[in-house]
Design a protein around this motif. Structure first.
Motif, PDB file in Angstrom:
ATOM      1  N   ILE A  72      35.905  34.990  48.129  1.00 38.17           N
ATOM      2  CA  ILE A  72      36.644  36.057  48.062  1.00 38.17           C
ATOM      3  C   ILE A  72      38.027  35.678  48.725  1.00 38.17           C
ATOM      4  O   ILE A  72      39.090  36.195  48.319  1.00 38.17           O
TER       5      ILE A  72
ATOM      6  N   PHE B 154      32.059  42.499  45.698  1.00 40.03           N
ATOM      7  CA  PHE B 154      32.104  41.624  44.768  1.00 40.03           C
ATOM      8  C   PHE B 154      30.947  41.890  43.760  1.00 40.03           C
ATOM      9  O   PHE B 154      29.915  42.362  44.269  1.00 40.03           O
TER      10      PHE B 154
ATOM     11  N   ASP C 264      31.937  38.467  36.597  1.00 38.87           N
ATOM     12  CA  ASP C 264      32.295  38.756  37.862  1.00 38.87           C
ATOM     13  C   ASP C 264      33.554  39.654  37.964  1.00 38.87           C
ATOM     14  O   ASP C 264      34.561  39.394  37.146  1.00 38.87           O
TER      15      ASP C 264
ATOM     16  N   LEU D 281      35.950  41.025  41.451  1.00 31.52           N
ATOM     17  CA  LEU D 281      36.324  41.103  42.789  1.00 31.52           C
ATOM     18  C   LEU D 281      37.041  42.569  42.871  1.00 31.52           C
ATOM     19  O   LEU D 281      38.012  42.813  42.198  1.00 31.52           O
TER      20      LEU D 281
ATOM     21  N   TYR E 216      31.583  31.492  44.326  1.00 30.48           N
ATOM     22  CA  TYR E 216      31.427  32.504  43.127  1.00 30.48           C
ATOM     23  C   TYR E 216      30.057  31.809  42.499  1.00 30.48           C
ATOM     24  O   TYR E 216      28.912  32.327  42.134  1.00 30.48           O
TER      25      TYR E 216
END
Length: 277
Positions: free
Chosen positions: A43, A229, A106, A108, A79
């Protein structure tokens, strides 16, 4: 995450049934601290080097900062390791009651201390280029999250209907044409009329919810960051639904490779769990 032998104790038949009925569940202690630590490093790497898809979802005068970025699993090793080396795909397949689970994307989401910007009530699926019912999103904070700052859900709203997706900051209908879907009711002004779910969370806890489940969250008070996440998964009945507008996130050129109604069998959406493996 614990290995498959312990998934049985975490993703119980009761949890699966609750997910089917409410469209949202919380699973405590799903990930180990070392997994959270490595994901946190990813992150921070993402924050240092945002992709071209990143956006700031808070106003310039907001004392905090709400940051989002999408589709970075191919570029950020932490990730990839989290998504592919943990058993999260198996958890997703069980919750969806699906023979397989594919990675969709994904996402964030970071709210820095003092962020006033709410995440308004919305469904996710109308923003996307997929249709079907067997899907699930995981929302995993790497920081402690209070009940006031957590993600909230309207139980049962995943059963429909689809409601008009709008931009979070200026309430514009950029996706489906204005008037083509009903607008969301004013949930926040009538909270007593709904069964609203939400959980205070510690690192290692995760919430899972259907892409049609109405959800929202408040800003972040005090000095606590809220780094989360999210990973979205596709099950057996999910198919490609090309749009005439830019979806969020976009998948440029995909309509030339997958026809409408085709299963999402494509390198962008790798298989994470399958009953045949």
């Amino acid at each position: 995450m614990t290995q498959n032998a312990n998934i049985d104790s975490l993703v119980t038949p009761e949890i699966v049934e609750t997910y089917a009925q409410d469209g949202a569940v919380c699973i405590r202690g799903l990930f180990r601290q070392d997994q959270i630590d490595e994901l946190t490093q990813g992150i921070e790497e993402n924050l240092r080097s945002p992709s071209s898809r990143a956006k700031v979802a808070s106003e310039p005068d907001d004392p905090g900062w709400f940051f989002e970025d999408f589709c970075n699993w191919q570029d950020i090793a932490a990730y990839r390791q989290f998504i592919f080396d943990s058993a999260v795909g198996e958890v997703a397949a069980r919750l969806m009651q699906s023979q397989q689970a594919r990675l969709y994307h994904d996402h964030l989401l970071v709210k820095e201390p003092g962020t006033r910007q709410r995440t308004p009530w919305h469904q996710d699926q109308p923003y996307y280029n997929v249709e079907g019912h067997q899907n699930v999103s995981m929302w995993l904070p790497v920081d402690p999250v209070s009940r006031d700052a957590t993600l909230e859900f309207v139980a049962g709203s995943h059963k429909g209907p689809w409601l008009m997706p709008r931009t979070f900051m200026d309430n514009q209908a950029k996706w489906f044409p204005e008037g083509s879907l009903d607008d969301l009711p004013d949930i926040e002004a009538n909270r007593r009329d709904y069964k609203i779910l939400g959980w205070a969370l510690e690192p290692g806890d995760a919430v899972f919810f259907n892409m049609l489940t109405l959800h929202a969250s408040a800003g972040v008070d005090g000095n606590q960051r809220r780094r989360a996440f999210s990973v979205r998964f596709l099950g057996d009945d999910m198919v490609h639904a090309p749009r005439h507008w830019t979806t969020s996130p976009p998948f440029p050129g995909l309509e030339k490779e997958l026809e409408a109604g085709a299963p999402m069998d494509h390198p962008l959406f790798p298989l994470l769990a399958s009953a045949s493996t």
